[in-house]
Scaffold this motif. Structure first.
Motif, mmCIF file in Angstrom:
data_model
loop_
_atom_site.group_PDB
_atom_site.id
_atom_site.type_symbol
_atom_site.label_atom_id
_atom_site.label_comp_id
_atom_site.label_asym_id
_atom_site.label_seq_id
_atom_site.Cartn_x
_atom_site.Cartn_y
_atom_site.Cartn_z
ATOM 1 N N LEU A 150 0.797 -1.214 0.000
ATOM 2 C CA LEU A 150 0.000 0.000 0.000
ATOM 3 C C LEU A 150 0.834 1.269 0.000
ATOM 4 O O LEU A 150 0.274 2.364 -0.107
ATOM 5 C CB LEU A 150 -0.922 0.020 1.230
ATOM 6 N N SER A 151 2.128 1.146 0.142
ATOM 7 C CA SER A 151 2.961 2.346 0.235
ATOM 8 C C SER A 151 4.119 2.298 -0.748
ATOM 9 O O SER A 151 4.581 1.224 -1.149
ATOM 10 C CB SER A 151 3.502 2.528 1.659
ATOM 11 N N HIS A 152 4.572 3.491 -1.121
ATOM 12 C CA HIS A 152 5.766 3.657 -1.946
ATOM 13 C C HIS A 152 6.394 4.984 -1.548
ATOM 14 O O HIS A 152 5.806 6.050 -1.746
ATOM 15 C CB HIS A 152 5.407 3.664 -3.430
ATOM 16 N N ASN A 209 7.003 8.090 0.275
ATOM 17 C CA ASN A 209 6.205 8.899 1.196
ATOM 18 C C ASN A 209 4.722 8.923 0.818
ATOM 19 O O ASN A 209 3.971 9.773 1.292
ATOM 20 C CB ASN A 209 6.738 10.332 1.227
ATOM 21 N N THR A 210 4.294 7.965 -0.001
ATOM 22 C CA THR A 210 2.899 7.873 -0.433
ATOM 23 C C THR A 210 2.285 6.576 0.075
ATOM 24 O O THR A 210 2.922 5.521 0.050
ATOM 25 C CB THR A 210 2.797 7.908 -1.971
ATOM 26 N N VAL A 211 1.023 6.654 0.522
ATOM 27 C CA VAL A 211 0.309 5.464 0.993
ATOM 28 C C VAL A 211 -1.138 5.535 0.518
ATOM 29 O O VAL A 211 -1.706 6.623 0.366
ATOM 30 C CB VAL A 211 0.372 5.346 2.541
ATOM 31 N N LEU A 212 -1.725 4.375 0.267
ATOM 32 C CA LEU A 212 -3.128 4.277 -0.133
ATOM 33 C C LEU A 212 -3.971 3.858 1.055
ATOM 34 O O LEU A 212 -3.553 3.036 1.868
ATOM 35 C CB LEU A 212 -3.281 3.261 -1.272
ATOM 36 N N LEU A 213 -5.180 4.402 1.112
ATOM 37 C CA LEU A 213 -6.045 4.167 2.262
ATOM 38 C C LEU A 213 -7.470 3.937 1.770
ATOM 39 O O LEU A 213 -7.894 4.501 0.761
ATOM 40 C CB LEU A 213 -5.997 5.376 3.195
ATOM 41 N N GLY A 214 -8.235 3.127 2.498
ATOM 42 C CA GLY A 214 -9.624 2.866 2.132
ATOM 43 C C GLY A 214 -9.730 2.091 0.831
ATOM 44 O O GLY A 214 -8.885 1.254 0.507
ATOM 45 N N ASP A 215 -10.758 2.389 0.047
ATOM 46 C CA ASP A 215 -10.987 1.664 -1.199
ATOM 47 C C ASP A 215 -9.851 1.829 -2.196
ATOM 48 O O ASP A 215 -9.649 0.973 -3.066
ATOM 49 C CB ASP A 215 -12.291 2.140 -1.848
ATOM 50 N N ALA A 216 -9.101 2.911 -2.121
ATOM 51 C CA ALA A 216 -8.022 3.141 -3.078
ATOM 52 C C ALA A 216 -6.998 2.015 -3.071
ATOM 53 O O ALA A 216 -6.450 1.649 -4.112
ATOM 54 C CB ALA A 216 -7.333 4.474 -2.794
ATOM 55 N N GLY A 217 -6.732 1.457 -1.885
ATOM 56 C CA GLY A 217 -5.715 0.405 -1.798
ATOM 57 C C GLY A 217 -6.244 -0.949 -1.409
ATOM 58 O O GLY A 217 -5.531 -1.944 -1.547
#
Length: 392
Positions: free
Chosen positions: A280-282, A284-292
């Motif tokens: 879910l992360s790369h 300094n970016t992370v995905l949360l909720g439905d996005a990831g």
């Protein structure tokens, strides 16, 4: 430290609140011109309830909750064929099952932003993410406002909480075709004013006991009716969403036909799908909720996981003293949270299969399971299995 969140839905707003409480400066971008008024009813329990109680969000949610007494399946003449008692189910599930309209849940999360220090959280509606720029130790994003004007945002942390068709995910991890798992269905939702139907559906979900398609509706407090339509797309379906829904659902009874008459020109209508990703992360970016980690709206867990995931992400970041520690914190969050997401997605796939039976045998089996839920000791066995699959 500075955080940039794309998406002012449940996950984005809760993450903004928790980071704001921890002293972060937070900008939230939302492409819609304001809070979204449309949505469907959802059950909220399991990890989201525990997280909401821990972070002080639960009172806001409880105040917005609707009182549901039962879920009733009906035939084309409106006669009940099966009923699930909600109070009994709630008691067997531990007594903490809330029924929330999705926009009401978002409104509750908006109200809770007031718990953060004044001036720490900034909402930007009508602002669309256009391009993500990865930088060593930081992130930047080019956004466009509703007038087409570009804006530049920089932050130490970027959170993509912009839903199933995430622009942040596309910009950082690649096209959605690599991550989207279509479950073979579509779902539409809209809210209409219909006092007569509302009066007959107050305090209960009404669902059609049908094969290959399900229409569901609920009477809201203000006299309107929330409608959810789930179906399998067919070759030759009309491009216009309203025409497509009328093609699939006409004939399921006078109430459904009336709701189809009131259907707006372009209601929410999208694939029922999951987002399955290795991480879910790369940086300094992370995905949360439905996005990831979308589990699909039929799983009944999206809102719960949005709150729980946002709370866990913020807890992973709250004690950082240096922005340079952010990538490691995000990687740790990703590894832990993925275990919960994968378990929820497995139960979501099972829930999708039972929600839309493809044969009469499948419909009769669902009917038997629902009827058995009120017969001791089968009620406790069935409730435990449902709660175990949804609350992990």
């Amino acid at each position: 430290m500075r955080a940039l969140i794309v998406g002012a839905g449940i996950a984005g707003l809760v993450a903004a609140r928790q980071l704001g409480v921890a002293g972060w400066s937070v900008d939230v971008l939302e492409r819609a011109p304001g809070p979204r008024p449309e949505g469907y009813m959802m059950d909220f329990f399991g990890p989201g309830v525990r997280a909401a109680e821990r972070i002080g969000l639960y009172p806001y949610l409880a105040q917005a909750a609707h009182r549901v007494r039962a879920a009733a399946y009906v035939d084309v003449d409106g006669r009940e064929t099966a009923r699930l008692d909600y109070e009994q189910f709630s008691a067997l599930a531990g007594g903490n099952v809330l029924s929330l309209l999705r926009p009401d849940l978002e409104t509750a999360a908006l109200r809770a932003l007031g718990d953060a220090p004044a001036g720490g959280i900034h909402l930007h509606y009508g602002c669309r993410a256009a391009r993500v720029v990865q930088r060593p130790g930081a992130v930047a994003l080019v956004a466009e406002d509703q007038h087409g004007q570009s804006r530049w945002f920089e932050a130490d942390l970027l959170i993509g909480a912009d839903g199933l068709h995430s622009r942040v995910r596309e910009g950082v991890f690649g096209p959605e075709s690599g991550w989207l798992r279509d479950l073979g269905m579509r779902a539409a939702a809209y809210i209409v004013a219909e006092p007569e139907i509302n009066a007959g559906a107050r305090h209960r979900f009404v669902l059609t006991d049908s094969i290959g398609r399900t229409a569901a509706y609920y009477g809201l407090r203000d006299g309107r009716v929330a409608t959810l339509l789930v179906y399998r797309a067919l070759p030759g379906d009309p491009h216009n969403a309203r025409d497509r829904l009328r093609r699939h659902f006409t004939g399921l009874g006078a109430t459904v036909d009336r709701l189809l008459q009131l259907c707006p020109q372009e209601p929410y209508d999208d694939v029922v799908a999951q987002v399955v990703m290795p991480r879910l992360s790369h940086g300094n970016t992370v995905l949360l909720g439905d996005a990831g980690g979308a589990v699909s709206l039929l799983a009944g867990q999206g809102g719960s996981l949005a709150v729980a995931g946002a709370a866990q992400l913020a807890a992973s970041l709250e004690n950082l003293e240096d922005p340079g520690w952010i990538p490691a914190a995000l990687a740790g969050f990703s590894a832990r949270w993925q275990l919960t997401v994968r378990s929820a997605q497995a139960s979501g796939r099972r829930a999708a299969a039972s929600f839309l039976p493809a044969t009469r045998a499948g419909l009769l089996l669902r009917r038997w399971v629902i009827r058995s839920s009120s017969v001791p000791p089968l009620d406790r066995l069935i409730a435990r299995r449902i709660v175990a699959s949804l609350a992990k």
